[in-house]
Design a protein around this motif. Structure first.
Motif, short mmCIF file in Angstrom:
data_model
loop_
_atom_site.label_atom_id
_atom_site.label_comp_id
_atom_site.label_asym_id
_atom_site.label_seq_id
_atom_site.Cartn_x
_atom_site.Cartn_y
_atom_site.Cartn_z
N GLN B 226 29.07 40.66 68.45
CA GLN B 226 27.66 40.32 68.67
C GLN B 226 27.46 38.83 68.49
OE1 GLN B 226 25.13 42.26 69.63
NE2 GLN B 226 26.32 44.17 69.63
N GLY B 227 26.58 38.26 69.31
CA GLY B 227 26.20 36.86 69.15
C GLY B 227 27.37 35.93 69.31
N ALA B 228 27.37 34.86 68.52
CA ALA B 228 28.46 33.87 68.53
C ALA B 228 28.38 33.07 67.24
CB ALA B 228 28.35 32.93 69.73
N LEU B 229 29.53 32.69 66.70
CA LEU B 229 29.54 31.89 65.46
C LEU B 229 28.84 30.56 65.66
CD1 LEU B 229 33.05 32.30 63.79
CD2 LEU B 229 30.82 33.07 62.94
N THR B 230 28.72 30.15 66.92
CA THR B 230 28.09 28.86 67.24
C THR B 230 26.73 29.06 67.89
OG1 THR B 230 29.34 28.98 69.28
CG2 THR B 230 30.28 27.65 67.51
N HIS B 231 26.11 30.21 67.66
CA HIS B 231 24.80 30.48 68.25
C HIS B 231 23.70 30.11 67.25
CE1 HIS B 231 21.42 32.51 70.05
NE2 HIS B 231 22.12 32.74 71.13
N PRO B 232 22.74 29.26 67.66
CA PRO B 232 21.73 28.78 66.70
C PRO B 232 20.81 29.89 66.18
CG PRO B 232 21.21 28.05 68.95
CD PRO B 232 22.58 28.65 68.99
N GLY B 233 20.73 31.01 66.88
CA GLY B 233 19.86 32.08 66.41
C GLY B 233 20.59 33.18 65.67
N TYR B 234 21.81 33.50 66.12
CA TYR B 234 22.43 34.76 65.68
C TYR B 234 23.74 34.63 64.92
CZ TYR B 234 19.10 36.44 69.20
OH TYR B 234 17.96 36.69 69.92
N ALA B 235 24.15 33.42 64.57
CA ALA B 235 25.48 33.24 63.98
C ALA B 235 25.66 34.00 62.67
CB ALA B 235 25.75 31.75 63.76
N GLY B 236 24.59 34.21 61.93
CA GLY B 236 24.69 34.95 60.68
C GLY B 236 25.16 36.38 60.92
N VAL B 237 24.62 37.00 61.97
CA VAL B 237 25.04 38.34 62.35
C VAL B 237 26.53 38.34 62.69
CG1 VAL B 237 24.70 40.22 64.00
CG2 VAL B 237 22.74 38.84 63.27
N THR B 238 26.93 37.35 63.48
CA THR B 238 28.31 37.25 63.95
C THR B 238 29.28 37.09 62.78
OG1 THR B 238 27.42 36.10 65.88
CG2 THR B 238 29.82 36.04 65.58
N LEU B 239 28.90 36.26 61.81
CA LEU B 239 29.80 36.01 60.67
C LEU B 239 29.92 37.26 59.79
CD1 LEU B 239 31.64 34.13 59.10
CD2 LEU B 239 29.62 33.28 57.86
N GLY B 240 28.81 37.93 59.53
CA GLY B 240 28.87 39.15 58.73
C GLY B 240 29.73 40.21 59.42
N LEU B 241 29.57 40.30 60.73
CA LEU B 241 30.36 41.28 61.49
C LEU B 241 31.85 40.92 61.45
CD1 LEU B 241 30.57 43.69 63.43
CD2 LEU B 241 29.92 42.17 65.31
N LEU B 242 32.15 39.63 61.56
CA LEU B 242 33.55 39.17 61.47
C LEU B 242 34.13 39.51 60.10
CD1 LEU B 242 35.97 37.46 62.55
CD2 LEU B 242 34.77 35.43 61.69
N HIS B 243 33.41 39.19 59.04
CA HIS B 243 33.94 39.44 57.70
C HIS B 243 34.14 40.94 57.44
CE1 HIS B 243 32.71 35.31 55.84
NE2 HIS B 243 33.85 35.27 56.49
#
Lengths: 341, 341
Positions: B226-243
């Motif tokens: 979801q999203g992108a680690l470099t997305h100004p709106g959604y990176a938090g979602v992306t990082l939590g999903l990655l972890h």
């Protein structure tokens, strides 16, 4: 500030410190009195209460007569529940015309007797753990004004304390500065804020944008950090807060002697230099000028020798000032910030 | 899978494709029929419907008689609301003993007529946008089994499609693999999942941990990013999903020719090499063995020459296979994954 239904409440306060034999249970109330004494009118303590915020003791009716506008539950009830005996007291406060503020797991608005008493007198029940319902997705638009964010090597390493101490130091120097709260205790101290960890994940960065809106060019928002970019549970919150805050400057907070993530013993804490690097890399997305302006340590359990050694290491290795805000204050951080503006 | 109240529903399905003149409005229904044909019994189309999933057309009662267990709203109603005329149809489906599944902004459970009809027949209303209420904070504990996560340079670049195509390719080879859905369309295709962007931010990584629980050592979870680690709106979602996903392998998804973040024109997309580096840096926290196994591009608008050029660049510069999953399939990605196991 914005049209949002921000958590926000009115001074002066009557701070309720409860009846606990452990003054730590009342740390929220003590924190409000420490950092926002000018907003506090009085304290209310029940028999057995070991905490003392150094405010005049008043009953609800005395405080209401003296002009109190908000009754703040500044104590965590033992076991997390609100004792039945407190409900009558809270009803009395509402009946006397005060708003109620609490940051408990049990929401004030889930207690019918309080909802009814509040409705009768047109008073508000403010649960600081509940975020606004109308948060937008972050726009990424660069806002005017300046921002400093405290980041940490872990949870509970002094990010809130450091931010409050930096705000205080800036104001002492006549700077235009505001602490921005992102957690329940911070919100109760500041009188407003957004509980960022309770926000729906799509809106973390958007919430952070709302928290520090456009401001005058010389204004500093000093934003309370949450979690850690290297925290296995909470890094998503931290990254969204970093992106939405667009900080020009950040301070790394660290507990001296702590080696692994609190509660996650298999995860080693990052080295401060590593955390600075990753914070700059990730933060540059919304503010390419982001820079570290120092390190704040909690050295209470490590002692003076370890503290001196660590400060020298930070200075020599990273060229950054390092303070224990409780012992040294935050003057060295603000000095460095000013020199490198 | 777990004791959680996961979104999960039963085959076979009657897929409702609505009445829109634009087949794209029915892309969820078409996606389910494309990726999970074995779970689909029939389609239901109203007059004017331009979509055709290639399934037998049936009425509700025909489908119920033929054994359908779930009625899936596979179309987005124009304007986002459920037309009054559909309510009667949905009531009929419940009356015929089918569960209802939808991923609309309007919750099925907010429509009293449906709540009543479902209660009468003991049927379920499943809103796939609603996450489980009992998610834990992430533990960070390394789970058994293997995991692949699709990450992106932006939203809407093919992360779901690529994950589904990789699952399909793995299964074709006889591997033990499951697609894990993190968004509403993916959940409707998979028949289960967690809408990660709707989770309270403290629980993003915890939700991701629940989504791909311990499994046999040779099992692959192929997780929709979801999203992108470099997305100004959604990176938090992306990082939590990655972890929380703890991926052993990841595939970078990119739309060829796209240069800025969709909807955020001031934000340039990261270079693929940069995104690989930051994904490895951040992902190493919960899985130090994380590695990139290829690049999946959407080259529909860029054309064949640009695609060939980009594939060669990825191969020469990064040594990684690069495919357009729609044109090339994902065999080259799975080959590379297998070679580097």
């Amino acid at each position: 500030m914005t049209a949002l239904t921000f958590v926000e409440f009115s001074a002066p306060y009557l701070i309720f410190l409860g009846d606990s034999a452990d003054p730590l249970d009342a740390k929220t109330g003590l924190g409000i009195a420490h950092w926002r004494r000018e907003r506090c009118l009085a304290q209310l303590r029940l028999p057995g209460c070991a905490a003392d915020a150094g405010l005049p003791d008043m009953t609800v009716s005395q405080a209401a007569e003296a002009g109190a506008r908000t009754f703040i539950v500044g104590v965590a009830p033992i076991g997390g529940r609100i004792p039945t005996s407190w409900i009558a007291l809270l009803q009395t406060a509402l009946g006397a015309g005060l708003d109620l503020v609490a940051g408990l797991h049990v929401r004030l608005s889930s207690i019918p007797a309080l909802v009814e008493a509040a409705a009768e007198r047109g008073r508000r029940l403010v649960d600081v753990r509940v975020p606004p319902a109308d948060l937008p997705v972050a726009s990424g638009r660069k806002r005017t004004g300046r921002r400093l964010l405290t980041v940490g090597t872990d949870c509970a390493v002094g990010k809130k304390y450091t931010a409050l101490a930096i705000e205080q130091e800036m104001r002492r120097r006549g700077w235009n500065a505001d602490f921005r709260a992102t957690g329940q205790t911070g919100i109760m101290i500041a009188g407003s804020g957004i509980p960022i960890d309770a926000v729906i994940s799509d809106f973390i960065a958007g919430a952070a944008e709302q928290l520090s809106p456009d401001n005058s060019p010389d204004h500093w928002d000093v934003i309370e950090g949450q979690g850690a970019l290297t925290h296995p549970g909470y890094a998503g919150v931290t990254l969204g807060l970093l992106h939405g805050s667009q900080p020009d400057a950040f301070v790394v907070c660290h507990e001296l002697g702590r080696e692994s993530v609190g509660g996650w013993p298999d995860f080693r804490l990052p080295d401060v230099a590593q955390l600075i690097a990753v914070t700059k890399t990730m933060g540059a997305l919304t503010n390419p000028a982001i820079r570290c302006v120092g390190v704040a340590i909690n050295s209470a359990s490590a002692g003076a020798e370890a503290r001196r050694h660590f400060r020298e290491e930070m200075q020599d290795r990273l060229g950054l000032p390092c303070v224990d805000p409780v012992i040294d204050g935050t003057g060295a951080l603000v000095d460095y910030l000013e020199r490198t503006l």
